[in-house]
Design a protein around this motif. Structure first.
Motif, PDB file in Angstrom:
ATOM      1  N   LEU A   1       0.836  -1.187   0.000  1.00 37.08           N
ATOM      2  CA  LEU A   1       0.000   0.000   0.000  1.00 37.08           C
ATOM      3  C   LEU A   1       0.880   1.250   0.000  1.00 37.08           C
ATOM      4  O   LEU A   1       0.575   2.231  -0.671  1.00 37.08           O
ATOM      5  CB  LEU A   1      -0.948  -0.010   1.203  1.00 37.08           C
ATOM      6  N   ALA A   2       1.991   1.197   0.721  1.00 38.91           N
ATOM      7  CA  ALA A   2       2.914   2.343   0.748  1.00 38.91           C
ATOM      8  C   ALA A   2       3.462   2.629  -0.652  1.00 38.91           C
ATOM      9  O   ALA A   2       3.571   3.799  -1.050  1.00 38.91           O
ATOM     10  CB  ALA A   2       4.060   2.080   1.721  1.00 38.91           C
ATOM     11  N   ASP A   3       3.801   1.589  -1.400  1.00 34.91           N
ATOM     12  CA  ASP A   3       4.289   1.786  -2.776  1.00 34.91           C
ATOM     13  C   ASP A   3       3.216   2.404  -3.658  1.00 34.91           C
ATOM     14  O   ASP A   3       3.494   3.262  -4.498  1.00 34.91           O
ATOM     15  CB  ASP A   3       4.745   0.459  -3.393  1.00 34.91           C
ATOM     16  N   ILE A   4       1.989   1.969  -3.473  1.00 38.22           N
ATOM     17  CA  ILE A   4       0.862   2.494  -4.253  1.00 38.22           C
ATOM     18  C   ILE A   4       0.668   3.980  -3.949  1.00 38.22           C
ATOM     19  O   ILE A   4       0.526   4.801  -4.856  1.00 38.22           O
ATOM     20  CB  ILE A   4      -0.423   1.679  -3.962  1.00 38.22           C
ATOM     21  N   VAL A   5       0.687   4.338  -2.675  1.00 39.35           N
ATOM     22  CA  VAL A   5       0.487   5.735  -2.289  1.00 39.35           C
ATOM     23  C   VAL A   5       1.645   6.599  -2.785  1.00 39.35           C
ATOM     24  O   VAL A   5       1.427   7.710  -3.293  1.00 39.35           O
ATOM     25  CB  VAL A   5       0.284   5.864  -0.767  1.00 39.35           C
ATOM     26  N   THR A   6       2.863   6.102  -2.682  1.00 39.40           N
ATOM     27  CA  THR A   6       4.024   6.848  -3.182  1.00 39.40           C
ATOM     28  C   THR A   6       3.899   7.084  -4.685  1.00 39.40           C
ATOM     29  O   THR A   6       4.124   8.202  -5.169  1.00 39.40           O
ATOM     30  CB  THR A   6       5.328   6.102  -2.859  1.00 39.40           C
ATOM     31  N   ALA A   7       3.531   6.058  -5.421  1.00 40.49           N
ATOM     32  CA  ALA A   7       3.348   6.203  -6.871  1.00 40.49           C
ATOM     33  C   ALA A   7       2.238   7.203  -7.175  1.00 40.49           C
ATOM     34  O   ALA A   7       2.376   8.042  -8.068  1.00 40.49           O
ATOM     35  CB  ALA A   7       3.016   4.837  -7.489  1.00 40.49           C
ATOM     36  N   ALA A   8       1.170   7.121  -6.422  1.00 45.85           N
ATOM     37  CA  ALA A   8       0.042   8.037  -6.634  1.00 45.85           C
ATOM     38  C   ALA A   8       0.448   9.482  -6.357  1.00 45.85           C
ATOM     39  O   ALA A   8       0.046  10.396  -7.090  1.00 45.85           O
ATOM     40  CB  ALA A   8      -1.142   7.631  -5.754  1.00 45.85           C
ATOM     41  N   ARG A   9       1.260   9.694  -5.345  1.00 50.54           N
ATOM     42  CA  ARG A   9       1.719  11.063  -5.043  1.00 50.54           C
ATOM     43  C   ARG A   9       2.589  11.603  -6.171  1.00 50.54           C
ATOM     44  O   ARG A   9       2.481  12.775  -6.531  1.00 50.54           O
ATOM     45  CB  ARG A   9       2.473  11.094  -3.716  1.00 50.54           C
TER      46      ARG A   9
END
Length: 192
Positions: free
Chosen positions: A9-17
Motif C-alpha cells: 500500500l505504501a508503494d501504491i500511495v508513493t506512486a500516486a503522489r
C-alpha cells in the motif's frame, strides 16, 4: 508484472503522489497508478477500494509529511522563532508539493478528505506555537489564524496572483512579523 502481494500500500500511495505532482488530480487514475507500480488495474483494487479511497490515502500521506516537517522546525523554545520557522516550512512544503498541497486544502468530497486523527496530528505544531504566543486558551483560534494567513499567502503565490510587483520574500517576512505581533498583543476584546 509483480503480483499484488509484492505491491505494498505504501508503494501504491508513493506512486500516486508522484503521479499527482506530475499530472495533476485528473491524471491520478487507478490505471496510471497500477502501471507505475507494475500491476494490472484490477489487482490494484485488492489494496485500494476505489479512486476516492486512493485520493484520501494520498491526502493523508501528504498531510502526515507536512505535519512532520512542521513538527521538526517548531521546537526551539522561542515561540517567535518557531512561528517564523513554521511559516517557512509550510511555504517550502507547498512549493515542493504544489498539487498535494492544493489537494489537502481543497474541499473535495468527504470520501477523499484526510481523517480527523491525521489532521489533528499535523495541526499539533501550529497549536503549540499559537499557545506559546497567544496563551493556551487561544491555541485553536491562533493556529487557525496562522494557517489561514499562510495558506492564503501561499495559495496566491502558487497561483501567480501577486501582480503588483515587489519582493514576495520580503512580503512573507512582513506577514510573519505582523502575525507574531497580533498573536502576542494580549487578550483580544470579546466580540458580540
Amino acid at each position: 508484472m509483480p503480483t499484488p502481494d509484492r505491491t505494498s500500500l505504501a508503494d501504491i500511495v508513493t506512486a500516486a503522489r508522484h503521479i499527482l505532482e506530475s499530472q495533476g488530480l485528473p491524471g491520478l487514475t487507478m490505471q496510471a497508478v497500477a502501471e507505475r507500480v507494475g500491476v494490472r488495474a484490477p489487482s490494484l483494487y485488492k489494496r485500494v477500494r476505489n479512486r476516492d479511497t486512493l485520493i484520501r490515502l494520498v491526502a493523508e500521506a501528504t498531510v502526515r509529511e507536512m505535519g512532520e516537517r512542521l513538527d521538526a522546525v517548531a521546537g526551539s523554545g522561542d515561540p517567535r522563532r518557531d512561528l517564523r520557522e513554521l511559516a517557512h516550512a509550510f511555504r517550502a512544503f507547498a512549493h515542493a508539493h504544489p498539487a498535494g498541497y492544493h489537494l489537502i486544502f481543497n474541499n473535495g468530497p468527504a470520501e477523499t478528505r484526510p481523517d480527523l486523527d491525521t489532521l489533528t496530528l499535523a495541526s499539533a505544531p501550529a497549536l503549540r506555537v499559537a499557545a506559546d504566543l497567544a496563551g493556551p486558551e487561544h491555541a485553536l483560534p491562533g493556529a487557525r489564524m496562522i494557517t489561514a494567513w499562510a495558506n492564503g499567502f501561499v495559495s496566491m503565490e502558487l497561483a501567480g496572483a501577486f501582480n503588483l510587483g515587489g519582493d514576495l520574500d520580503e512580503t512573507f517576512e512582513f506577514g510573519i512579523t505582523r502575525l507574531t505581533a497580533a498573536l502576542t498583543a494580549g487578550t483580544p476584546p470579546r466580540v458580540g
